[in-house]
Design a protein around this motif. Structure first.
Motif, PDB file in Angstrom:
ATOM      1  N   UNK A   1     -34.441 -10.240  59.895  1.00 48.12           N
ATOM      2  CA  UNK A   1     -33.261  -9.535  59.407  1.00 48.12           C
ATOM      3  C   UNK A   1     -32.372 -10.522  58.645  1.00 48.12           C
ATOM      4  N   UNK A   2     -31.533  -9.998  57.770  1.00 50.71           N
ATOM      5  CA  UNK A   2     -30.699 -10.851  56.928  1.00 50.71           C
ATOM      6  C   UNK A   2     -29.652 -11.601  57.754  1.00 50.71           C
ATOM      7  N   UNK A   3     -29.370 -12.832  57.347  1.00 48.44           N
ATOM      8  CA  UNK A   3     -28.466 -13.722  58.077  1.00 48.44           C
ATOM      9  C   UNK A   3     -27.170 -13.913  57.299  1.00 48.44           C
ATOM     10  N   UNK A   4     -26.068 -13.286  57.736  1.00 47.84           N
ATOM     11  CA  UNK A   4     -24.790 -13.427  57.025  1.00 47.84           C
ATOM     12  C   UNK A   4     -24.270 -14.858  56.998  1.00 47.84           C
TER      13      UNK A   4
ATOM     14  N   UNK B   1     -35.826 -12.878  49.792  1.00 51.41           N
ATOM     15  CA  UNK B   1     -35.977 -14.333  49.763  1.00 51.41           C
ATOM     16  C   UNK B   1     -35.700 -14.843  51.172  1.00 51.41           C
ATOM     17  N   UNK B   2     -36.700 -15.454  51.769  1.00 51.03           N
ATOM     18  CA  UNK B   2     -36.551 -15.928  53.146  1.00 51.03           C
ATOM     19  C   UNK B   2     -35.981 -17.339  53.185  1.00 51.03           C
TER      20      UNK B   2
ATOM     21  N   UNK C   1     -34.807  -2.564  44.484  1.00 52.64           N
ATOM     22  CA  UNK C   1     -35.688  -2.901  43.363  1.00 52.64           C
ATOM     23  C   UNK C   1     -36.202  -4.331  43.442  1.00 52.64           C
ATOM     24  N   UNK C   2     -35.307  -5.285  43.730  1.00 54.14           N
ATOM     25  CA  UNK C   2     -35.739  -6.679  43.816  1.00 54.14           C
ATOM     26  C   UNK C   2     -36.614  -6.933  45.031  1.00 54.14           C
TER      27      UNK C   2
ATOM     28  N   UNK D   1     -25.250 -14.436  48.663  1.00 59.36           N
ATOM     29  CA  UNK D   1     -26.453 -14.480  49.490  1.00 59.36           C
ATOM     30  C   UNK D   1     -27.677 -14.578  48.582  1.00 59.36           C
ATOM     31  N   UNK D   2     -28.722 -15.221  49.061  1.00 61.36           N
ATOM     32  CA  UNK D   2     -29.968 -15.259  48.307  1.00 61.36           C
ATOM     33  C   UNK D   2     -30.868 -14.077  48.637  1.00 61.36           C
ATOM     34  N   UNK D   3     -30.627 -13.389  49.752  1.00 61.32           N
ATOM     35  CA  UNK D   3     -31.376 -12.154  50.001  1.00 61.32           C
ATOM     36  C   UNK D   3     -30.773 -11.039  49.158  1.00 61.32           C
ATOM     37  N   UNK D   4     -31.492  -9.925  49.030  1.00 62.98           N
ATOM     38  CA  UNK D   4     -31.116  -8.872  48.095  1.00 62.98           C
ATOM     39  C   UNK D   4     -30.389  -7.719  48.788  1.00 62.98           C
TER      40      UNK D   4
END
Length: 293
Positions: free
Chosen positions: A210-213, A148-149, A140-141, A133-136
């Motif tokens: 929200x994060x997208x799996x 990262x959207x 810390x990041x 995934x590009x999201x964290x």
């Protein structure tokens, strides 16, 4: 970022846009919507071949072993998950890079200051980047620009075989027709062949932030030839000018709903209230992970 804004961004990614620095109107016919889960779009001929060659030339001699972010600490570590080499090019390093950065901002409708520097990657035969995934996953990041959207992946060379970008969790992945020119890795999901000058835009967050799996993606092993690409990661808030938050006070939440608000993306949509500014502390700093508990 508000949900309606995410919808607008997805719609505008397909629309013709005027940007003088990029050479006028974008040609809507050259943008193809690949998927809605994840939201992914392919722009044919986003870069000229001369621009591709320029980025490769700048990167040669500066390449280092690619790293990945540790899920717990957020530190960059070596891993067999990612076997390419790469380097970051400075923002506005020259006029060509500046023009590309402006073009990325115009197409995505996301500010230049929210983006990281361009990272050029080189894959030799057998090299790859396993699905990720590009999201964290670490706090810390997220402190620097938030999640990262969106990612803009620009292909700088053709690849004789392999090297596809693949989305294993994409909706409708089984509907994509693939002949013998596709690698076995590419058959595991919705895939995009690297073609010199093309650019792939995909979003790593849902429209509610929200994060997208379904944004899980990887770079298939190169089977024949070599692969050069350039990545532009774009965050939900400014990456160049993160908010300055006082760290000399106890980290806390001032509202019992802070954790719920943070879980649905309010840290990124409403940072002034949730995190605060250099002059005023926010009310949900603990849940936003902006300081140590």
């Amino acid at each position: 970022m508000a949900p309606l804004l995410f919808l607008l961004l997805a719609a505008l990614a397909l629309s013709p846009t005027f940007d003088a620095a990029a050479g006028g109107f974008y040609d809507q016919a050259r943008v193809t919507q690949l998927s809605w889960r994840p939201r992914a779009f392919l722009y044919s001929g986003f870069l000229s071949h001369a621009e591709c060659d320029h980025l490769v030339k700048l990167a040669k001699g500066r390449l280092q072993k690619s790293m990945v972010a540790d899920n717990d600490s957020g530190k960059s570590v070596m891993s067999q998950v990612r076997t390419s080499s790469g380097t970051f090019l400075n923002k506005h390093e020259d006029e060509i890079i500046s023009g590309i950065e402006k073009r990325v901002a115009a197409w995505t409708f996301l500010p230049e200051e929210n983006a990281e520097s361009i990272q050029v990657l080189h894959y030799e035969v057998g090299q790859k980047y396993d699905a990720h995934f590009d999201y964290f996953h670490d706090k810390n990041n997220q402190k620097l620009g938030g999640h990262r959207v969106a990612t803009v992946l620009m292909y700088l060379t053709d690849v004789k075989k392999g090297g596809e970008t693949v989305f294993p969790n994409a909706e409708g992945r089984h509907l994509q027709h693939k002949d013998e020119t596709w690698s076995e890795c590419a058959r595991s999901g919705l895939a995009v062949k690297p073609r010199k000058g093309d650019a792939l835009l995909f979003f790593s967050l849902h429209i509610n932030a929200t994060t997208d799996p379904s944004s899980l993606h990887g770079s298939c092993p190169v089977i024949e030839g070599e692969k050069w690409s350039a990545t532009k990661w774009i965050h939900v808030r400014s990456f160049d000018n993160p908010p300055i938050v006082r760290m000399d006070v106890r980290c806390s939440d001032d509202n019992e709903l802070c954790s719920k608000w943070a879980a649905v993306g309010e840290c990124y949509r409403n940072p002034k209230y949730m995190i605060g500014t250099k002059d005023t502390l926010g009310f949900c700093r603990k849940s936003c992970g902006i300081c140590d508990a």
